[in-house]
Design an enzyme around this catalytic site. Structure first.
Site, PDB file in Angstrom:
ATOM      1  N   ARG A 242       0.866  -1.175   0.000  1.00  0.00           N
ATOM      2  CA  ARG A 242       0.000   0.000   0.000  1.00  0.00           C
ATOM      3  C   ARG A 242       0.901   1.223   0.000  1.00  0.00           C
ATOM      4  O   ARG A 242       1.909   1.253   0.722  1.00  0.00           O
ATOM      5  CB  ARG A 242      -0.870   0.046   1.258  1.00  0.00           C
ATOM      6  N   GLU A 271      -3.918   7.359  -4.418  1.00  0.00           N
ATOM      7  CA  GLU A 271      -4.409   6.858  -5.703  1.00  0.00           C
ATOM      8  C   GLU A 271      -5.801   7.410  -5.995  1.00  0.00           C
ATOM      9  O   GLU A 271      -6.593   7.543  -5.069  1.00  0.00           O
ATOM     10  CB  GLU A 271      -4.460   5.318  -5.650  1.00  0.00           C
ATOM     11  N   HIS A 289      -1.321   0.325  -9.917  1.00  0.00           N
ATOM     12  CA  HIS A 289      -1.913  -0.661  -8.993  1.00  0.00           C
ATOM     13  C   HIS A 289      -2.510  -1.854  -9.750  1.00  0.00           C
ATOM     14  O   HIS A 289      -3.714  -2.112  -9.687  1.00  0.00           O
ATOM     15  CB  HIS A 289      -2.974  -0.001  -8.103  1.00  0.00           C
TER      16      HIS A 289
HETATM   17  C1  NAG Z   1     -10.719   0.988  -1.481  1.00  0.00           C
HETATM   18  O1  NAG Z   1     -11.275   1.832  -2.461  1.00  0.00           O
HETATM   19  C2  NAG Z   1     -10.790   3.141  -2.413  1.00  0.00           C
HETATM   20  C3  NAG Z   1     -11.595   3.967  -3.406  1.00  0.00           C
HETATM   21  O2  NAG Z   1     -11.790   3.276  -4.607  1.00  0.00           O
HETATM   22  C4  NAG Z   1      -9.288   3.110  -2.700  1.00  0.00           C
HETATM   23  O3  NAG Z   1      -8.756   4.396  -2.631  1.00  0.00           O
HETATM   24  C5  NAG Z   1      -8.589   2.219  -1.675  1.00  0.00           C
HETATM   25  O4  NAG Z   1      -7.227   2.085  -1.982  1.00  0.00           O
HETATM   26  C6  NAG Z   1      -9.238   0.853  -1.631  1.00  0.00           C
HETATM   27  N1  NAG Z   1      -8.663   0.096  -0.535  1.00  0.00           N
HETATM   28  C7  NAG Z   1      -8.354  -1.186  -0.676  1.00  0.00           C
HETATM   29  C8  NAG Z   1      -7.824  -1.836   0.551  1.00  0.00           C
HETATM   30  O5  NAG Z   1      -8.491  -1.809  -1.706  1.00  0.00           O
END
Ligand code: NAG
Ligand code: NAG
Length: 329
Positions: A242, A271, A289
């Site tokens: 992340r 992002e 990503h």
């Molecule tokens: C969840 O979705 C949000 C918005 O689309 C994004 O910014 C975030 O990175 C996502 N988190 C995960 C753990 O996938």
């Protein structure tokens, strides 16, 4: 007895057949809503008897924070999340409400580890810059010699499923593997890997560091200037976990100072935005990503989330409860 009610929040795109088969043991409903408020209103008007939610991150319900979790029906027992990362749900607040939460580890191991391997190769060999050089018709003009990954030491921070899958992929390159976890992996990995109880020790020894830890309140910005200082001069950093676990300003500084020879990044703190200083840096490889952006990963994740719902209904427990909740009373 009526079947338990399962609400699908978000969309199941690939495992449609398996979702349909769930109907033999559950009443499966896909609520139609266009906002967080709409979702909560529908649930409180029509689904106070919901037993479990199957939730895809990025649905219009938004993040499952303490306030959303607080407005869910009292009888709701399970939230099964479609994704390995689950920083959009407050698992502690869920626990306090008596809601068990699962995620989909395992299903993303191959996709993410392959992405990390690609980034490692691209960083050492400067393949992104080489491709740009070729496409622009410069054919090796201004293209300094790169480096070979063979024989280098990789430091894997977080030896879980993805870390292990990456380790198995770099072994044929003759790389030495060291890793850091809170505890040594048990049972011991079936490949040569040396455990470092201190992260600092790993950073001092690794030529390339690859990060595989979840984002949470403890890991946010946890990889910062103190950690970059401990790394070898001219080392490489790979992040497929992340963006938020790395202090981005410290990373940019480490790239500019030459502390880092290169980096491979699939994830970013804000992002879909990517800092211009990273976008314009030819020495690094950046990806939007794509770690789990394969049909196999996505289908696998959906299968895992559906199997967790099945297990909750049939056995009263989740197959993949999040670690923060496991063993807590
Ligand atoms: C969840 O979705 C949000 C918005 O689309 C994004 O910014 C975030 O990175 C996502 N988190 C995960 C753990 O996938
Ligand atoms: C509750 O269900 C009814 C009947 O299906 C529907 O018309 C109504 O829009 C639902 N409420 C919300 C807030 O979605």
């Amino acid at each position: 007895m009526s079947k338990p009610k399962v609400l699908v929040v978000g969309t199941i795109l690939w495992a449609k057949k398996e979702l349909q088969q769930l109907s033999s043991i559950a009443t499966v409903i896909s609520p139609d809503f266009s906002s967080r408020e709409g979702f909560l209103k529908d649930v409180s008007q029509n689904h106070t008897d919901a037993f479990a939610l199957l939730v895809t991150n990025g649905s219009k319900a938004g993040a499952f924070d303490r306030s959303v979790l607080g407005s869910l029906p009292k009888g709701l027992k399970y939230i099964c999340c479609n994704g390995a990362g689950y920083d959009w749900i407050d698992v502690n607040a869920a626990f306090e409400r008596g809601i068990s939460v699962s995620h989909t580890p395992g299903a993303v191991d191959h996709g993410t580890a392959t992405t990390a391997l690609y980034l490692l190769l691209a960083a050492y060999r400067q393949f992104s810059y080489a491709e740009k050089n070729a496409r622009e018709g410069r054919f090796l003009q201004d293209f300094p010699l790169a480096h070979d990954p063979e024989g280098k030491t990789i430091g894997i921070v977080g030896m879980g499923g993805i870390g292990k899958a990456l380790a198995r992929r770099v072994l044929p390159l003759g790389m030495k593997i060291i890793y850091h976890n809170r505890k040594p992996v048990s049972p011991e990995p079936d490949f040569p890997a040396e455990y470092k109880s201190s992260l600092d020790e790993l950073l001092a020894e690794a030529d390339v560091v690859s990060i595989h830890i979840p984002l949470n309140e403890y890991t946010k910005n946890s990889f910062g200037s103190a950690q970059f200082d401990k790394m070898k001069q001219g080392s490489v950093l790979i992040n497929t976990a992340r963006g938020g676990v790395i202090d981005q300003e410290a990373l940019i500084k480490a790239l500019e100072s030459g502390k880092l020879y290169s980096a491979g990044l699939d994830v970013f703190p804000n992002e879909p935005e990517i800092d211009e200083r990273l976008r314009k840096n030819d020495k690094i490889t950046i990806l939007p990503h794509v770690g789990t952006h394969t049909l196999e990963s996505r289908y696998g994740m959906e299968m895992v989330v559906i199997n967790n719902i099945r297990s909750a209904i049939n056995d009263g427990q989740l197959l993949n409860q999040v670690p923060e909740q496991k063993g807590r009373k």
